[in-house]
Design an enzyme around this catalytic site. Sequence first.
Site, PDB file in Angstrom:
ATOM      1  N   HIS A  96       4.382 -38.143  15.440  1.00 24.80           N
ATOM      2  CA  HIS A  96       3.407 -37.060  15.404  1.00 24.80           C
ATOM      3  C   HIS A  96       3.329 -36.462  13.990  1.00 24.80           C
ATOM      4  O   HIS A  96       2.259 -36.391  13.397  1.00 24.80           O
ATOM      5  CB  HIS A  96       3.817 -35.990  16.426  1.00 24.80           C
ATOM      6  CG  HIS A  96       2.952 -34.788  16.458  1.00 24.80           C
ATOM      7  ND1 HIS A  96       2.136 -34.483  17.525  1.00 24.80           N
ATOM      8  CD2 HIS A  96       2.754 -33.805  15.556  1.00 24.80           C
ATOM      9  CE1 HIS A  96       1.488 -33.370  17.279  1.00 24.80           C
ATOM     10  NE2 HIS A  96       1.850 -32.918  16.080  1.00 24.80           N
ATOM     11  N   GLU A  97       4.461 -36.099  13.457  1.00 25.53           N
ATOM     12  CA  GLU A  97       4.465 -35.472  12.135  1.00 25.53           C
ATOM     13  C   GLU A  97       3.988 -36.452  11.068  1.00 25.53           C
ATOM     14  O   GLU A  97       3.249 -36.079  10.161  1.00 25.53           O
ATOM     15  CB  GLU A  97       5.864 -34.948  11.779  1.00 25.53           C
ATOM     16  CG  GLU A  97       6.364 -33.808  12.666  1.00 25.53           C
ATOM     17  CD  GLU A  97       5.415 -32.626  12.744  1.00 25.53           C
ATOM     18  OE1 GLU A  97       4.683 -32.375  11.766  1.00 25.53           O
ATOM     19  OE2 GLU A  97       5.388 -31.963  13.799  1.00 25.53           O
ATOM     20  N   ASP A 100      -2.008 -27.780  17.537  1.00 23.00           N
ATOM     21  CA  ASP A 100      -2.912 -28.418  16.571  1.00 23.00           C
ATOM     22  C   ASP A 100      -4.338 -28.406  17.094  1.00 23.00           C
ATOM     23  O   ASP A 100      -5.284 -28.092  16.368  1.00 23.00           O
ATOM     24  CB  ASP A 100      -2.511 -29.887  16.361  1.00 23.00           C
ATOM     25  CG  ASP A 100      -1.107 -30.023  15.804  1.00 23.00           C
ATOM     26  OD1 ASP A 100      -0.629 -29.055  15.187  1.00 23.00           O
ATOM     27  OD2 ASP A 100      -0.504 -31.087  15.993  1.00 23.00           O
ATOM     28  N   LYS A 117       0.837  -1.206   0.000  1.00 27.65           N
ATOM     29  CA  LYS A 117       0.000   0.000   0.000  1.00 27.65           C
ATOM     30  C   LYS A 117       0.870   1.253   0.000  1.00 27.65           C
ATOM     31  O   LYS A 117       0.690   2.150  -0.822  1.00 27.65           O
ATOM     32  CB  LYS A 117      -0.936   0.005   1.221  1.00 27.65           C
ATOM     33  CG  LYS A 117      -1.888  -1.162   1.247  1.00 27.65           C
ATOM     34  CD  LYS A 117      -2.828  -1.099   2.427  1.00 27.65           C
ATOM     35  CE  LYS A 117      -2.144  -1.255   3.773  1.00 27.65           C
ATOM     36  NZ  LYS A 117      -1.536  -2.577   3.976  1.00 27.65           N
TER      37      LYS A 117
END
Length: 615
Positions: free
Chosen positions: A427-428, A503, A211
Amino acid sequence: MNTKKLPGRKSNNFLYLLIITLILTTMYFIFNPSTQSISEISMSTFKNEINHEEISSIEVKGNKIYSELKDGKKQFTIKESADTLNDILQEIPRVKKQNLDIKITDSENSNFWTDLIINSIPLLLIVGFFIFMFRQAQNSNNQALSFGKSQARLHEKDSKKTTFADVAGANEAKEELIEIVDFLKNPEKYTSIGAKIPKGVLLVGPPGCGKTLLARAVAGEADVPFFNISGSEFVEMFVGVGASRVRDLFKKAKRNAPCILFIDEIDAVGRQRGAGLGGGHDEREQTLNQILTEMDGFEKETNIIVMAATNRPDVLDPALLRPGRFDRRIVVDLPDIKDRVEILKVHSRGKPLDKNVELENIGRQTPGFTGADLENLMNEAAIAAAKTDRKIITQEDIEKSIEKVMMGPERKSRILSKKEREIIAFHETGHALTAHKLKNCDPVHKVSIVSRGMALGVTWMLPEEDKHLYSKSKFEDELVSLLGGHIAEKLIFGEVTTGASNDLQRASKIARKMVMEYGMSELGPIIYGDKDHEVFLGKDLMHTRNYSEEIAAKIDGEVHKIIDRAYSRCEKILNDHMEKLKEIALALLKKETLTRNDFLAFFKEKKLKHATVTA
Ligand code: ADP
Ligand code: MG
Ligand code: ZN
């Protein structure tokens, strides 16, 4: 950009000057021979010497009698100011016979000046000190003397100009602004057929989308002065300052017309009047009123265009937006893939790129990046190349920087126990595997257990194209993959850790929004909660409830249902593919990072062309 004023410089110079003067004067007095070799003697010695005919010449300067002995020695005596030399000589019996060389000077000319300097040094020092302090105060607060003066910075026409060529993409915005440039350049063209020149242009868009850059470019293209002030600079501790600054700013602008007056972050002053908790906002309202008044006060021919930028158009006072004020709204949105590539090109000017660098590829990997992010990305890549003493930036440099910009630098030094690493790997993999099995999730781009910023590991999914609409089924699938980490931990280790907290937070938020904002639950297409009121009360302070207790309970119930459904879907996917889960997690433990191709290899699927990240 160059601004005109360089505060701080002047006062520093002044201080140096003062110190140098001081040192020089001190040296002068220490080494000046005339003050050194003349010794002082008492009046009686002086008289004695005359009596013994030892003196050859006498000189009177004010109250000092300088005399020279016949052997060439110089000395002086101090007399009482009432006594003349004559009075003194008359007291000496044998003076008459002598042939004394007598000289009378009006006053001690040379000593008068040195005395003056000596006496005035402390005074000078004190005055200098005060001036110094005063300037310091003035520079730091900028208010000591010029409360009501606007702090607008004027960018001279001849300083390095920003033009539309520096703004990549944003084609719609540019098209609208070209019109403004034309107004500034050829006002007669419009006024002659009775068209009014627009007064205000409001640039709306998320931070970093260009902007401020666009406003500058308009001034550069039209070749007119550009006054730049930030909304927050109007707001001061003292009442009335804002309004008087506005007055001053518009006065300055009128003197320099045609010109552009740019108020950055106008939401700082332009918030809805009458809003806000606890009072204390009168000042802002006055400032806003003054802006409105000034804009109304433009005569038809005044060729000033007021531009303003904000990323919160929703909080602006409606009075600012009505015709005749900021009636032109130009949306400067996040760049799409085509624009991102253009922006990358702009910011790789002057940066030697390797032959095989594909900016299109980078553009595809950076959805959601703003212009500012992309600029930062290219800069990081250049730094990475320079660090290893290379003269050329490679594709790999840029891709590594994407992750750095998105998730913070790698933290190789963070020490994790073996168990922790295992938990993170599963987990991943839980996220990645579920995302891969669901058709509405974005493709997995990369999985990594290298700590970055606050995150211990990442599963990075990239949309194949920019998305503008999200469907219910997409949200549902996303929830499943968000829960993937949490559930994988539970299935493998029998309990969950804090690693999933982020998460879960995101999942809960999505589920709640589905119910309350998107009408995606059995409660039907009704919006619960009053968004407008958040403006008044501050978003986090309070959520205005426009529904009953009963509905509140139902909302909670629906949110629960959505999460429960996602939970069981996720559990099923992971149980069905337990072997794959273990296989991938073990590979991740070994390699730390799996690229898209590594990941797809587990499913024997054909490789995609543009996946090239390696780490
Ligand atoms: P905003 O005022 O919207 O917060 P800025 O105009 O200050 O954002 O943009 C920050 C920086 O990002 C600019 O200085 C520029 O280098 C870069 N940038 C943003 N958008 C673009 C664009 N469309 N083309 C080129 N550079 C851009
Ligand atoms: Mg800005
Ligand atoms: Zn996770």
